[in-house]
Design a protein around this motif. Sequence first.
Motif, PDB file in Angstrom:
ATOM      1  N   PHE A 144       0.843  -1.192   0.000  1.00  3.94           N
ATOM      2  CA  PHE A 144       0.000   0.000   0.000  1.00  3.94           C
ATOM      3  C   PHE A 144       0.880   1.245   0.000  1.00  3.94           C
ATOM      4  N   ASP A 145       0.251   2.384  -0.253  1.00  4.42           N
ATOM      5  CA  ASP A 145       0.970   3.641  -0.202  1.00  4.42           C
ATOM      6  C   ASP A 145       0.293   4.592   0.777  1.00  4.42           C
ATOM      7  N   THR A 146       1.043   5.602   1.210  1.00  2.68           N
ATOM      8  CA  THR A 146       0.500   6.644   2.078  1.00  2.68           C
ATOM      9  C   THR A 146       1.023   7.998   1.621  1.00  2.68           C
ATOM     10  N   PHE A 147       0.281   9.045   1.964  1.00  2.00           N
ATOM     11  CA  PHE A 147       0.770  10.411   1.825  1.00  2.00           C
ATOM     12  C   PHE A 147       1.373  10.828   3.163  1.00  2.00           C
ATOM     13  N   ASN A 148       2.481  11.553   3.098  1.00  2.00           N
ATOM     14  CA  ASN A 148       3.305  11.784   4.281  1.00  2.00           C
ATOM     15  C   ASN A 148       3.018  13.108   4.975  1.00  2.00           C
ATOM     16  N   ARG A 149       2.999  13.021   6.299  1.00  2.00           N
ATOM     17  CA  ARG A 149       2.625  14.164   7.130  1.00  2.00           C
ATOM     18  C   ARG A 149       3.624  15.314   7.011  1.00  2.00           C
ATOM     19  N   PHE A 150       4.895  15.034   7.082  1.00  2.00           N
ATOM     20  CA  PHE A 150       5.914  16.089   7.097  1.00  2.00           C
ATOM     21  C   PHE A 150       6.468  16.283   5.692  1.00  2.00           C
ATOM     22  N   SER A 151       5.630  16.816   4.819  1.00  2.00           N
ATOM     23  CA  SER A 151       5.992  16.990   3.414  1.00  2.00           C
ATOM     24  C   SER A 151       5.181  18.129   2.823  1.00  2.00           C
ATOM     25  N   ALA A 152       5.477  18.442   1.561  1.00  2.00           N
ATOM     26  CA  ALA A 152       4.733  19.502   0.871  1.00  2.00           C
ATOM     27  C   ALA A 152       3.271  19.127   0.682  1.00  2.00           C
ATOM     28  N   ARG A 153       2.960  17.851   0.808  1.00  2.00           N
ATOM     29  CA  ARG A 153       1.564  17.430   0.689  1.00  2.00           C
ATOM     30  C   ARG A 153       0.672  18.186   1.681  1.00  2.00           C
ATOM     31  N   SER A 168       2.937   9.934   9.417  1.00  2.00           N
ATOM     32  CA  SER A 168       4.376   9.940   9.642  1.00  2.00           C
ATOM     33  C   SER A 168       4.881   8.503   9.499  1.00  2.00           C
ATOM     34  N   ARG A 169       6.170   8.338   9.362  1.00  2.00           N
ATOM     35  CA  ARG A 169       6.727   6.977   9.243  1.00  2.00           C
ATOM     36  C   ARG A 169       6.520   6.211  10.553  1.00  2.00           C
ATOM     37  N   TRP A 170       6.585   6.938  11.661  1.00  2.00           N
ATOM     38  CA  TRP A 170       6.328   6.280  12.947  1.00  2.00           C
ATOM     39  C   TRP A 170       4.904   5.744  12.993  1.00  2.00           C
ATOM     40  N   GLY A 185      10.112  -3.738   2.822  1.00  2.00           N
ATOM     41  CA  GLY A 185      10.645  -2.745   1.904  1.00  2.00           C
ATOM     42  C   GLY A 185       9.816  -1.477   1.924  1.00  2.00           C
ATOM     43  N   ALA A 186      10.495  -0.343   1.793  1.00  2.00           N
ATOM     44  CA  ALA A 186       9.803   0.947   1.747  1.00  2.00           C
ATOM     45  C   ALA A 186      10.536   1.860   0.780  1.00  2.00           C
ATOM     46  N   ASN A 187       9.774   2.573  -0.035  1.00  3.16           N
ATOM     47  CA  ASN A 187      10.329   3.569  -0.940  1.00  3.16           C
ATOM     48  C   ASN A 187       9.589   4.886  -0.730  1.00  3.16           C
ATOM     49  N   HIS A 188      10.344   5.970  -0.742  1.00  2.01           N
ATOM     50  CA  HIS A 188       9.784   7.290  -0.477  1.00  2.01           C
ATOM     51  C   HIS A 188      10.090   8.185  -1.671  1.00  2.01           C
ATOM     52  N   ASP A 189       9.079   8.872  -2.178  1.00  2.00           N
ATOM     53  CA  ASP A 189       9.239   9.527  -3.474  1.00  2.00           C
ATOM     54  C   ASP A 189       8.391  10.799  -3.552  1.00  2.00           C
ATOM     55  N   PHE A 190       8.615  11.558  -4.621  1.00  2.00           N
ATOM     56  CA  PHE A 190       7.837  12.750  -4.956  1.00  2.00           C
ATOM     57  C   PHE A 190       7.907  13.830  -3.878  1.00  2.00           C
ATOM     58  N   ILE A 191       9.051  14.503  -3.830  1.00  8.89           N
ATOM     59  CA  ILE A 191       9.152  15.673  -2.966  1.00  8.89           C
ATOM     60  C   ILE A 191       8.169  16.742  -3.440  1.00  8.89           C
ATOM     61  N   VAL A 192       8.131  16.963  -4.753  1.00 12.22           N
ATOM     62  CA  VAL A 192       7.102  17.823  -5.331  1.00 12.22           C
ATOM     63  C   VAL A 192       5.816  17.018  -5.389  1.00 12.22           C
ATOM     64  N   PRO A 193       4.749  17.466  -4.749  1.00 16.39           N
ATOM     65  CA  PRO A 193       3.551  16.617  -4.623  1.00 16.39           C
ATOM     66  C   PRO A 193       2.807  16.415  -5.936  1.00 16.39           C
ATOM     67  N   TYR A 194       1.954  15.408  -5.919  1.00 16.97           N
ATOM     68  CA  TYR A 194       1.211  15.003  -7.116  1.00 16.97           C
ATOM     69  C   TYR A 194       0.458  16.164  -7.764  1.00 16.97           C
ATOM     70  N   ASP A 222      15.137  11.988   1.160  1.00 17.73           N
ATOM     71  CA  ASP A 222      13.849  11.294   1.053  1.00 17.73           C
ATOM     72  C   ASP A 222      12.925  11.593   2.238  1.00 17.73           C
ATOM     73  N   ARG A 223      13.453  12.234   3.276  1.00 19.98           N
ATOM     74  CA  ARG A 223      12.598  12.626   4.409  1.00 19.98           C
ATOM     75  C   ARG A 223      11.575  13.682   3.999  1.00 19.98           C
ATOM     76  N   LEU A 224      11.824  14.332   2.861  1.00 19.81           N
ATOM     77  CA  LEU A 224      10.898  15.343   2.357  1.00 19.81           C
ATOM     78  C   LEU A 224       9.837  14.770   1.433  1.00 19.81           C
ATOM     79  N   SER A 225       9.910  13.485   1.165  1.00 22.88           N
ATOM     80  CA  SER A 225       9.010  12.866   0.194  1.00 22.88           C
ATOM     81  C   SER A 225       7.554  12.956   0.623  1.00 22.88           C
ATOM     82  N   SER A 226       6.682  13.155  -0.349  1.00 24.25           N
ATOM     83  CA  SER A 226       5.254  13.288  -0.050  1.00 24.25           C
ATOM     84  C   SER A 226       4.512  11.962  -0.111  1.00 24.25           C
ATOM     85  N   VAL A 227       5.143  10.938  -0.717  1.00 25.48           N
ATOM     86  CA  VAL A 227       4.498   9.632  -0.892  1.00 25.48           C
ATOM     87  C   VAL A 227       5.443   8.523  -0.437  1.00 25.48           C
TER      88      VAL A 227
END
Length: 234
Positions: A144-153, A168-170, A185-194, A222-227
Amino acid sequence: MKGQEWYQADEIAEAYEDKRFSGGGRLIDRREKRAVLEAIGPVEDKRVLEIACGTGRFTVMLAERGADVVGLDISTPMLQQGREKARAAGVDEHLQFFRGDAGRLPFPDDHFDAVLAMRFFHLADTPVAYLEEMRRVSKDIVFFDTFNRFSARSIYNWALPMGSRLYSRWEVNSLLDEADLELVGANHDFIVPYGFYRAIPDGLASAFRSVDRAVSAIPGGDRLSSVSYWECRV
């Protein structure tokens, strides 16, 4: 669940893909599909369930690659779009669509090789309950995917018509512990939001995407990633 009525409107279903996955949205579509395929691995002859399948973007893709796929969604208009897409692709014999509640999946334990949910958990009011159901019916993979709390989202989250749940990741790790899922496995992506990518042409989006990737590659970037994409095992 947030947005239930909004997603069930005929006009939303009919315009959904054109609005989100044309122009700059094409690169989002490609990235999400790659994430799904990387998580599931070779899909031929696998039994796969997608909850909140919407218009069938991933279900049709997986059926085209030889999987036996079930798509479940609460929205009848979205499911109709998916059925039409499956028929056009010639994969309707390998793909079934059901209207149902992701919190009470109508399938026995360990019924699927993989269960996925994309663009779903930002709407979930009880996310751990959904993860527990996904775990129950899967004998191997939960993705599954999530949108991240501490991001430009978070900047434009207030503008969405149904609101959006950010994690948040926590928080995700805590949910996985509660659902008894192992994160592999985890991948973090899209600093600029969708939303930004969807608002610009494909060629311009590709240029911004290159910058996005460069920033992500910086240590800690990648801590700035929105997804985030989360690959789990039961």
